[in-house]
Design a protein around this motif. Structure first.
Motif, PDB file in Angstrom:
ATOM      1  N   ALA A 184       0.846  -1.200   0.000  1.00  0.00           N
ATOM      2  CA  ALA A 184       0.000   0.000   0.000  1.00  0.00           C
ATOM      3  C   ALA A 184       0.882   1.251   0.000  1.00  0.00           C
ATOM      4  O   ALA A 184       2.061   1.186   0.370  1.00  0.00           O
ATOM      5  CB  ALA A 184      -0.891   0.008   1.238  1.00  0.00           C
ATOM      6  N   THR A 185       0.327   2.358  -0.453  1.00  0.00           N
ATOM      7  CA  THR A 185       1.005   3.656  -0.299  1.00  0.00           C
ATOM      8  C   THR A 185      -0.017   4.593   0.346  1.00  0.00           C
ATOM      9  O   THR A 185      -1.227   4.329   0.286  1.00  0.00           O
ATOM     10  CB  THR A 185       1.423   4.253  -1.669  1.00  0.00           C
ATOM     11  OG1 THR A 185       0.242   4.478  -2.444  1.00  0.00           O
ATOM     12  CG2 THR A 185       2.381   3.357  -2.420  1.00  0.00           C
ATOM     13  N   PRO A 186       0.450   5.695   0.947  1.00  0.00           N
ATOM     14  CA  PRO A 186      -0.508   6.578   1.638  1.00  0.00           C
ATOM     15  C   PRO A 186      -1.484   7.252   0.671  1.00  0.00           C
ATOM     16  O   PRO A 186      -2.512   7.767   1.089  1.00  0.00           O
ATOM     17  CB  PRO A 186       0.384   7.632   2.296  1.00  0.00           C
ATOM     18  CG  PRO A 186       1.772   7.081   2.253  1.00  0.00           C
ATOM     19  CD  PRO A 186       1.839   6.138   1.113  1.00  0.00           C
ATOM     20  N   CYS A 187      -1.188   7.238  -0.648  1.00  0.00           N
ATOM     21  CA  CYS A 187      -2.026   8.032  -1.558  1.00  0.00           C
ATOM     22  C   CYS A 187      -3.066   7.231  -2.332  1.00  0.00           C
ATOM     23  O   CYS A 187      -3.921   7.810  -2.990  1.00  0.00           O
ATOM     24  CB  CYS A 187      -1.138   8.824  -2.511  1.00  0.00           C
ATOM     25  SG  CYS A 187       0.161   7.851  -3.219  1.00  0.00           S
ATOM     26  N   GLU A 188      -2.984   5.907  -2.278  1.00  0.00           N
ATOM     27  CA  GLU A 188      -3.946   5.104  -3.055  1.00  0.00           C
ATOM     28  C   GLU A 188      -4.692   4.160  -2.116  1.00  0.00           C
ATOM     29  O   GLU A 188      -4.085   3.628  -1.186  1.00  0.00           O
ATOM     30  CB  GLU A 188      -3.199   4.218  -4.078  1.00  0.00           C
ATOM     31  CG  GLU A 188      -2.445   4.968  -5.145  1.00  0.00           C
ATOM     32  CD  GLU A 188      -3.366   5.514  -6.227  1.00  0.00           C
ATOM     33  OE1 GLU A 188      -4.510   5.035  -6.333  1.00  0.00           O
ATOM     34  OE2 GLU A 188      -2.939   6.440  -6.935  1.00  0.00           O
ATOM     35  N   PRO A 189      -5.974   3.914  -2.382  1.00  0.00           N
ATOM     36  CA  PRO A 189      -6.643   2.882  -1.577  1.00  0.00           C
ATOM     37  C   PRO A 189      -6.026   1.515  -1.874  1.00  0.00           C
ATOM     38  O   PRO A 189      -5.565   1.277  -2.998  1.00  0.00           O
ATOM     39  CB  PRO A 189      -8.103   2.934  -2.047  1.00  0.00           C
ATOM     40  CG  PRO A 189      -8.111   3.729  -3.298  1.00  0.00           C
ATOM     41  CD  PRO A 189      -6.837   4.490  -3.424  1.00  0.00           C
ATOM     42  N   PHE A 190      -5.974   0.647  -0.893  1.00  0.00           N
ATOM     43  CA  PHE A 190      -5.384  -0.680  -1.100  1.00  0.00           C
ATOM     44  C   PHE A 190      -6.310  -1.737  -0.524  1.00  0.00           C
ATOM     45  O   PHE A 190      -6.717  -1.667   0.626  1.00  0.00           O
ATOM     46  CB  PHE A 190      -4.012  -0.769  -0.410  1.00  0.00           C
ATOM     47  CG  PHE A 190      -3.350  -2.131  -0.548  1.00  0.00           C
ATOM     48  CD1 PHE A 190      -2.662  -2.466  -1.704  1.00  0.00           C
ATOM     49  CD2 PHE A 190      -3.443  -3.073   0.485  1.00  0.00           C
ATOM     50  CE1 PHE A 190      -2.054  -3.720  -1.836  1.00  0.00           C
ATOM     51  CE2 PHE A 190      -2.844  -4.320   0.353  1.00  0.00           C
ATOM     52  CZ  PHE A 190      -2.150  -4.641  -0.801  1.00  0.00           C
ATOM     53  N   GLU A 191      -6.659  -2.691  -1.348  1.00  0.00           N
ATOM     54  CA  GLU A 191      -7.503  -3.806  -0.890  1.00  0.00           C
ATOM     55  C   GLU A 191      -6.640  -5.046  -0.862  1.00  0.00           C
ATOM     56  O   GLU A 191      -5.942  -5.349  -1.845  1.00  0.00           O
ATOM     57  CB  GLU A 191      -8.623  -4.063  -1.916  1.00  0.00           C
ATOM     58  CG  GLU A 191      -9.718  -3.028  -1.924  1.00  0.00           C
ATOM     59  CD  GLU A 191     -10.633  -3.149  -0.709  1.00  0.00           C
ATOM     60  OE1 GLU A 191     -10.893  -4.291  -0.275  1.00  0.00           O
ATOM     61  OE2 GLU A 191     -11.063  -2.094  -0.199  1.00  0.00           O
ATOM     62  N   VAL A 192      -6.688  -5.785   0.240  1.00  0.00           N
ATOM     63  CA  VAL A 192      -5.941  -7.043   0.293  1.00  0.00           C
ATOM     64  C   VAL A 192      -6.686  -8.071  -0.552  1.00  0.00           C
ATOM     65  O   VAL A 192      -7.894  -8.267  -0.379  1.00  0.00           O
ATOM     66  CB  VAL A 192      -5.836  -7.545   1.755  1.00  0.00           C
ATOM     67  CG1 VAL A 192      -5.159  -8.909   1.800  1.00  0.00           C
ATOM     68  CG2 VAL A 192      -5.076  -6.539   2.613  1.00  0.00           C
ATOM     69  N   ASP A 193      -5.971  -8.679  -1.500  1.00  0.00           N
ATOM     70  CA  ASP A 193      -6.590  -9.708  -2.344  1.00  0.00           C
ATOM     71  C   ASP A 193      -6.673 -11.021  -1.543  1.00  0.00           C
ATOM     72  O   ASP A 193      -5.635 -11.554  -1.115  1.00  0.00           O
ATOM     73  CB  ASP A 193      -5.712  -9.889  -3.600  1.00  0.00           C
ATOM     74  CG  ASP A 193      -6.291 -10.898  -4.570  1.00  0.00           C
ATOM     75  OD1 ASP A 193      -7.026 -11.808  -4.120  1.00  0.00           O
ATOM     76  OD2 ASP A 193      -6.000 -10.798  -5.775  1.00  0.00           O
ATOM     77  N   PRO A 194      -7.892 -11.540  -1.320  1.00  0.00           N
ATOM     78  CA  PRO A 194      -8.009 -12.742  -0.474  1.00  0.00           C
ATOM     79  C   PRO A 194      -7.272 -13.958  -1.035  1.00  0.00           C
ATOM     80  O   PRO A 194      -6.824 -14.817  -0.271  1.00  0.00           O
ATOM     81  CB  PRO A 194      -9.521 -13.009  -0.415  1.00  0.00           C
ATOM     82  CG  PRO A 194     -10.167 -12.079  -1.376  1.00  0.00           C
ATOM     83  CD  PRO A 194      -9.175 -11.029  -1.776  1.00  0.00           C
ATOM     84  N   VAL A 195      -7.120 -14.021  -2.364  1.00  0.00           N
ATOM     85  CA  VAL A 195      -6.385 -15.159  -2.951  1.00  0.00           C
ATOM     86  C   VAL A 195      -4.909 -15.086  -2.546  1.00  0.00           C
ATOM     87  O   VAL A 195      -4.292 -16.074  -2.118  1.00  0.00           O
ATOM     88  CB  VAL A 195      -6.504 -15.156  -4.501  1.00  0.00           C
ATOM     89  CG1 VAL A 195      -5.648 -16.242  -5.124  1.00  0.00           C
ATOM     90  CG2 VAL A 195      -7.960 -15.303  -4.910  1.00  0.00           C
ATOM     91  N   VAL A 196      -4.383 -13.870  -2.627  1.00  0.00           N
ATOM     92  CA  VAL A 196      -2.980 -13.666  -2.271  1.00  0.00           C
ATOM     93  C   VAL A 196      -2.787 -13.901  -0.763  1.00  0.00           C
ATOM     94  O   VAL A 196      -1.833 -14.552  -0.326  1.00  0.00           O
ATOM     95  CB  VAL A 196      -2.548 -12.227  -2.663  1.00  0.00           C
ATOM     96  CG1 VAL A 196      -1.156 -11.928  -2.178  1.00  0.00           C
ATOM     97  CG2 VAL A 196      -2.653 -12.046  -4.168  1.00  0.00           C
ATOM     98  N   GLU A 197      -3.726 -13.384   0.019  1.00  0.00           N
ATOM     99  CA  GLU A 197      -3.649 -13.512   1.480  1.00  0.00           C
ATOM    100  C   GLU A 197      -3.615 -14.986   1.890  1.00  0.00           C
ATOM    101  O   GLU A 197      -2.807 -15.420   2.704  1.00  0.00           O
ATOM    102  CB  GLU A 197      -4.880 -12.812   2.082  1.00  0.00           C
ATOM    103  CG  GLU A 197      -4.866 -12.688   3.581  1.00  0.00           C
ATOM    104  CD  GLU A 197      -6.120 -11.942   4.065  1.00  0.00           C
ATOM    105  OE1 GLU A 197      -7.088 -11.785   3.282  1.00  0.00           O
ATOM    106  OE2 GLU A 197      -6.129 -11.529   5.229  1.00  0.00           O
ATOM    107  N   LYS A 198      -4.484 -15.773   1.249  1.00  0.00           N
ATOM    108  CA  LYS A 198      -4.572 -17.201   1.596  1.00  0.00           C
ATOM    109  C   LYS A 198      -3.307 -17.944   1.153  1.00  0.00           C
ATOM    110  O   LYS A 198      -2.784 -18.802   1.862  1.00  0.00           O
ATOM    111  CB  LYS A 198      -5.821 -17.795   0.912  1.00  0.00           C
ATOM    112  CG  LYS A 198      -6.164 -19.156   1.396  1.00  0.00           C
ATOM    113  CD  LYS A 198      -7.648 -19.444   1.290  1.00  0.00           C
ATOM    114  CE  LYS A 198      -8.091 -20.736   1.920  1.00  0.00           C
ATOM    115  NZ  LYS A 198      -7.189 -21.808   1.990  1.00  0.00           N
ATOM    116  N   ALA A 199      -2.815 -17.554  -0.043  1.00  0.00           N
ATOM    117  CA  ALA A 199      -1.617 -18.229  -0.558  1.00  0.00           C
ATOM    118  C   ALA A 199      -0.423 -17.980   0.360  1.00  0.00           C
ATOM    119  O   ALA A 199       0.343 -18.904   0.683  1.00  0.00           O
ATOM    120  CB  ALA A 199      -1.306 -17.720  -1.966  1.00  0.00           C
TER     121      ALA A 199
END
Ligand code: CMC
Length: 427
Positions: A203-218
């Motif tokens: 993430a960066t302070p200037c853009e919204p960031f969503e955690v991708d659940p596929v990546v999180e699980k992997a």
């Protein structure tokens, strides 16, 4: 099973006690061999030396079995999270709901680093390898948190364990943020352990960031598979360094350094670099396998071979499957995965690899997943370190719970015998 073995040296016979583990492995207790006979044993690389009794992790290399505290790795990978697995390793049993919630909360509470850590990172060159930065930062925790350093105080140990589990992802992310010239991202404690790591990394302070659940699980799965592996190089380092009664942060920092080497955890970075080099230079898989076998070429087939596994590495099986799943779910077509599959097929049919019982290990496919989820190659071994942390902690703890001596191997001296110093003019 005999309770004693006899060792005959010349005309003298001595009894050696036989130890048996809960899975039937046997050992000869040679602790008093030197005091009784004047002999020591020689085992460079400790391939045949037991350094401790442990109840954390069981490996049967012939049958490809790996269990944490008795639970098969396949079941843990399928049914538990990394935080649950960490609790199991550190405390000995799987947590109930309340225990898990408390553990998770305590770790969440400690995720921030002392603000002055930013200065610490800024003092490092931008191209510093993140493993060097992480091990230095981990040792530096002892300077920022001197209130929890006593390895004989159970309350202080508890605090350091939770601090370390919580802060290593932040330490790792700061190292990465610094290397790419981006602001240090503070943890967001609403996220999961792995989600928070992804947030701090990407993430960066200037853009919204969503955690991708596929990546999180992997990533969670990869951490589970790396969580412990009994007395490997880095874990033995943590125990050896810890045996001097140094604090936990210093012992883990030493473990991170040991893990960095390309024969150990550093192999995951080397695997991806090997696959990239093959792709870029247009070398055929066949030629590369030939090169890896050649005596006058120092390049090994990275991600192949293991000191203990002589049949297959159960972690590699799970990771290979996950690799295909994750890439498909992310819609990534990976040339590197194709090359990896080709190399594996060629090597598994090749007499050189078959004879030496060399199979893909945990590092062979993990890098392809790290790569597909956007992790830079020099962060791969850092990911391994985050995964291995609960195992190192559990092993360090176990050593302190048992009576133990300072680790101190012997040697056979082969240097000059006694001689006199000559004055410098005469040398
Ligand atoms: N490619 C080509 N030849 C190999 C390889 C390989 N990857 N691994 C071992 N050999 C050969 C080696 O040259 C030797 O041949 P010879 O008997 O003719 O001299 C024989 O196999 C035995 O090798 P060794 O180095 O004595 O075996 P070891 O049990 O001491 O080492 C190892 C195990 C993992 C260090 C080694 O297999 C290796 O260097 N593999 C590549 C690096 C790697 O993938 N490391 C990650 C290990 S798993 C995760 C971890 O622990 O971090």
């Amino acid at each position: 099973m005999p309770e004693k073995a006899e060792l005959r040296i010349g005309n003298e016979t001595i009894d050696l006690e036989v130890l048996e583990g809960s899975e039937g492995e046997r050992a000869l207790d040679i602790a008093e061999l030197r005091s009784k006979t004047g002999f020591i044993t020689m085992d460079p690389g400790y391939a045949n030396t037991g350094s401790c009794e442990s109840s954390i992790c069981f490996i049967n290399g012939e049958e490809g079995i790996l269990r944490y505290r008795g639970y098969p790795i396949e079941q843990i990978a399928d049914q538990c999270s990394f935080i649950e697995t960490s609790y199991l390793l550190v405390y000995g049993e799987l947590p109930n709901k309340e225990q898990l919630d408390n553990f998770r909360e305590s770790i969440r509470y400690h995720t921030m680093l002392h603000e002055d850590f930013r200065l610490f990172y800024r003092a490092l060159p931008k191209d510093a390898h993140p493993m060097a930065a992480c091990s230095a930062a981990c040792a530096a925790l002892a300077t920022f948190y001197p209130d929890s350093l006593d390895p004989r105080d159970s309350r202080e140990i508890e605090i350091s364990v939770h601090r370390l589990m919580a802060k290593l992802p932040t330490i790792a992310s700061y190292a990465y943020n610094h290397s790419v010239g981006q602001p240090f991202m503070s943890p967001d404690n609403r996220l999961s352990y792995v989600g928070n790591l992804l947030h701090m990394l990407f993430a960066t302070p200037c853009e919204p960031f969503e955690v991708d659940p596929v990546v999180e699980k992997a990533l969670d799965l990869l951490f589970i598979l790396h969580a412990d592996h009994e007395q490997n190089c880095s874990t033995s380092t943590v125990r050896l360094v810890g045996s001097s009664h140094v604090n936990l942060f210093a012992a883990i920092s030493a473990g991170i350094n040991a893990l960095w080497g390309p024969r150990h955890g550093g192999a995951n970075q080397e695997v991806i670099e090997m696959l990239q080099a093959i792709a870029e230079e247009g070398i055929t898989g066949k030629d590369f396998v030939e090169r890896a076998k050649s005596r006058d070429d120092t390049s090994r087939l990275m991600g192949f071979g293991h000191r203990v596994y002589k049949n297959f590495d159960p972690r590699a099986k799970i990771i290979k499957k996950a690799c295909f799943d994750v890439l498909q779910r992310l819609g990534v077509h990976s040339k590197l995965l194709e090359i990896a599959v080709e190399l594996e097929e060629l090597a598994l049919k090749d007499e050189y690899f078959v004879e030496r019982k060399l199979y893909p290990n945990v590092d062979f496919y993990s890098g392809v997943i790290y790569n597909a989820i956007g992790t830079p190659a020099n962060m791969f071994t850092v990911m391994f370190a985050i995964g291995r942390l609960p195992g190192w902690i559990a092993q360090w703890n176990e050593m302190h719970q048992h009576k133990h001596k300072i680790g101190r191997p012997r040697q056979i001296y082969q240097g000059p015998t006694a001689r006199d110093v000559t004055a410098i003019e005469g040398r």
